[in-house]
Design a protein around this motif. Sequence first.
Motif, PDB file in Angstrom:
ATOM      1  N   GLU A  75       0.834  -1.202   0.000  1.00 30.63           N
ATOM      2  CA  GLU A  75       0.000   0.000   0.000  1.00 30.63           C
ATOM      3  C   GLU A  75       0.873   1.259   0.000  1.00 30.63           C
ATOM      4  O   GLU A  75       2.052   1.222   0.377  1.00 30.63           O
ATOM      5  CB  GLU A  75      -0.915   0.005   1.223  1.00 30.63           C
ATOM      6  N   ASP A  76       0.280   2.369  -0.415  1.00 25.58           N
ATOM      7  CA  ASP A  76       1.027   3.630  -0.513  1.00 25.58           C
ATOM      8  C   ASP A  76       1.628   4.056   0.821  1.00 25.58           C
ATOM      9  O   ASP A  76       2.685   4.694   0.854  1.00 25.58           O
ATOM     10  CB  ASP A  76       0.131   4.750  -1.041  1.00 25.58           C
ATOM     11  N   ASP A  77       0.954   3.715   1.933  1.00 20.87           N
ATOM     12  CA  ASP A  77       1.444   4.141   3.240  1.00 20.87           C
ATOM     13  C   ASP A  77       2.333   3.093   3.919  1.00 20.87           C
ATOM     14  O   ASP A  77       2.711   3.255   5.078  1.00 20.87           O
ATOM     15  CB  ASP A  77       0.279   4.501   4.166  1.00 20.87           C
ATOM     16  N   ALA A  78       2.669   2.028   3.207  1.00 23.65           N
ATOM     17  CA  ALA A  78       3.537   0.999   3.782  1.00 23.65           C
ATOM     18  C   ALA A  78       4.954   1.537   3.922  1.00 23.65           C
ATOM     19  O   ALA A  78       5.396   2.377   3.142  1.00 23.65           O
ATOM     20  CB  ALA A  78       3.535  -0.246   2.903  1.00 23.65           C
ATOM     21  N   GLU A  79       5.661   1.022   4.905  1.00 23.54           N
ATOM     22  CA  GLU A  79       7.042   1.460   5.087  1.00 23.54           C
ATOM     23  C   GLU A  79       7.927   0.893   3.980  1.00 23.54           C
ATOM     24  O   GLU A  79       7.596  -0.134   3.380  1.00 23.54           O
ATOM     25  CB  GLU A  79       7.561   1.025   6.451  1.00 23.54           C
ATOM     26  N   PRO A  80       9.042   1.529   3.690  1.00 20.54           N
ATOM     27  CA  PRO A  80       9.942   1.020   2.654  1.00 20.54           C
ATOM     28  C   PRO A  80      10.402  -0.405   2.954  1.00 20.54           C
ATOM     29  O   PRO A  80      10.655  -0.754   4.102  1.00 20.54           O
ATOM     30  CB  PRO A  80      11.123   2.003   2.705  1.00 20.54           C
ATOM     31  N   ASN A  81      10.478  -1.218   1.912  1.00 19.71           N
ATOM     32  CA  ASN A  81      11.004  -2.579   2.015  1.00 19.71           C
ATOM     33  C   ASN A  81      10.097  -3.530   2.794  1.00 19.71           C
ATOM     34  O   ASN A  81      10.529  -4.617   3.199  1.00 19.71           O
ATOM     35  CB  ASN A  81      12.396  -2.571   2.656  1.00 19.71           C
ATOM     36  N   ALA A  82       8.847  -3.154   3.000  1.00 22.07           N
ATOM     37  CA  ALA A  82       7.947  -3.978   3.809  1.00 22.07           C
ATOM     38  C   ALA A  82       7.655  -5.333   3.188  1.00 22.07           C
ATOM     39  O   ALA A  82       7.240  -6.264   3.885  1.00 22.07           O
ATOM     40  CB  ALA A  82       6.642  -3.220   4.054  1.00 22.07           C
ATOM     41  N   ASP A 116       1.312 -12.657 -26.720  1.00 25.92           N
ATOM     42  CA  ASP A 116       1.450 -11.295 -27.246  1.00 25.92           C
ATOM     43  C   ASP A 116       0.387 -10.337 -26.691  1.00 25.92           C
ATOM     44  O   ASP A 116       0.277  -9.190 -27.127  1.00 25.92           O
ATOM     45  CB  ASP A 116       1.429 -11.285 -28.779  1.00 25.92           C
ATOM     46  N   THR A 117      -0.402 -10.791 -25.713  1.00 22.68           N
ATOM     47  CA  THR A 117      -1.384  -9.919 -25.064  1.00 22.68           C
ATOM     48  C   THR A 117      -0.664  -8.748 -24.394  1.00 22.68           C
ATOM     49  O   THR A 117       0.354  -8.930 -23.729  1.00 22.68           O
ATOM     50  CB  THR A 117      -2.182 -10.700 -24.004  1.00 22.68           C
ATOM     51  N   ILE A 118      -1.199  -7.560 -24.560  1.00 23.74           N
ATOM     52  CA  ILE A 118      -0.608  -6.365 -23.971  1.00 23.74           C
ATOM     53  C   ILE A 118      -1.244  -6.075 -22.618  1.00 23.74           C
ATOM     54  O   ILE A 118      -2.464  -6.061 -22.470  1.00 23.74           O
ATOM     55  CB  ILE A 118      -0.799  -5.138 -24.883  1.00 23.74           C
ATOM     56  N   GLY A 119      -0.402  -5.855 -21.630  1.00 28.73           N
ATOM     57  CA  GLY A 119      -0.859  -5.441 -20.309  1.00 28.73           C
ATOM     58  C   GLY A 119      -0.271  -4.098 -19.942  1.00 28.73           C
ATOM     59  O   GLY A 119       0.631  -3.590 -20.632  1.00 28.73           O
ATOM     60  N   LYS A 120      -0.771  -3.513 -18.868  1.00 28.82           N
ATOM     61  CA  LYS A 120      -0.272  -2.222 -18.390  1.00 28.82           C
ATOM     62  C   LYS A 120       0.139  -2.364 -16.928  1.00 28.82           C
ATOM     63  O   LYS A 120      -0.686  -2.714 -16.081  1.00 28.82           O
ATOM     64  CB  LYS A 120      -1.336  -1.138 -18.539  1.00 28.82           C
ATOM     65  N   VAL A 121       1.403  -2.085 -16.653  1.00 23.82           N
ATOM     66  CA  VAL A 121       1.926  -2.214 -15.295  1.00 23.82           C
ATOM     67  C   VAL A 121       1.479  -1.001 -14.487  1.00 23.82           C
ATOM     68  O   VAL A 121       1.879   0.127 -14.785  1.00 23.82           O
ATOM     69  CB  VAL A 121       3.467  -2.306 -15.306  1.00 23.82           C
ATOM     70  N   PRO A 122       0.640  -1.193 -13.453  1.00 19.06           N
ATOM     71  CA  PRO A 122       0.053  -0.061 -12.735  1.00 19.06           C
ATOM     72  C   PRO A 122       1.066   0.862 -12.067  1.00 19.06           C
ATOM     73  O   PRO A 122       0.803   2.050 -11.902  1.00 19.06           O
ATOM     74  CB  PRO A 122      -0.847  -0.737 -11.691  1.00 19.06           C
ATOM     75  N   TRP A 123       2.204   0.345 -11.650  1.00 25.34           N
ATOM     76  CA  TRP A 123       3.171   1.164 -10.918  1.00 25.34           C
ATOM     77  C   TRP A 123       4.270   1.732 -11.809  1.00 25.34           C
ATOM     78  O   TRP A 123       5.188   2.378 -11.315  1.00 25.34           O
ATOM     79  CB  TRP A 123       3.783   0.359  -9.766  1.00 25.34           C
TER      80      TRP A 123
END
Length: 201
Positions: A75-82, A116-123
Amino acid sequence: MTASDPKTDLHFYLQSARDALLWKLEGLSEYDIRRPLTPTGTNLLGLVKHVASVELGYLGDTFGRPSDESLPWLEDDAEPNADMWVTADESRDDIVQLYRRAWAHADATIDALALDTIGKVPWWPSSRNELTLHHAVVRVIADTHRHAGHADIVRELIDGAVGMNEGNDSMAPGDPAWWETHRNRLERAAQEADTASSGSS
């Protein structure tokens, strides 16, 4: 030459890395699977937690196939490297079963979609977040094998156990005395090379 199926080949190498990583946990205590063995905290169960998260992201969310798994460490509020270590209230079974469910979810994506399906990486940045399923699977294979290599070294530091999988240590034959002699020889060679390099500069 026998023709091979690309999905079968990709799955074989992905599964071999998955199996190797989990095998590194076998026979170890709760402490040993969690304890940090490098200055940056690398530990066995944390590696499993990380790769489970990677599979669910690249081979799930990226292709519009989110799982129902709760991953608070991302999650966005998780600490680094969690995602790289396991808290005391997260059990070995919790993490291993999460990884097995991630396998099943990823494998279902691979089975359901063309390579060959195209996806979108959310991050990833929206200007360059597209990739094919083939690319995503190769990326996950590379990441998992990299971390299986980390796990191999960490396990050796814990109890000396090495190998790719049960029954295949992929090591030169030798008893502990042979390995000690071999290691000492490498140490001497390193020192001699360092001395020679220092003398020539």
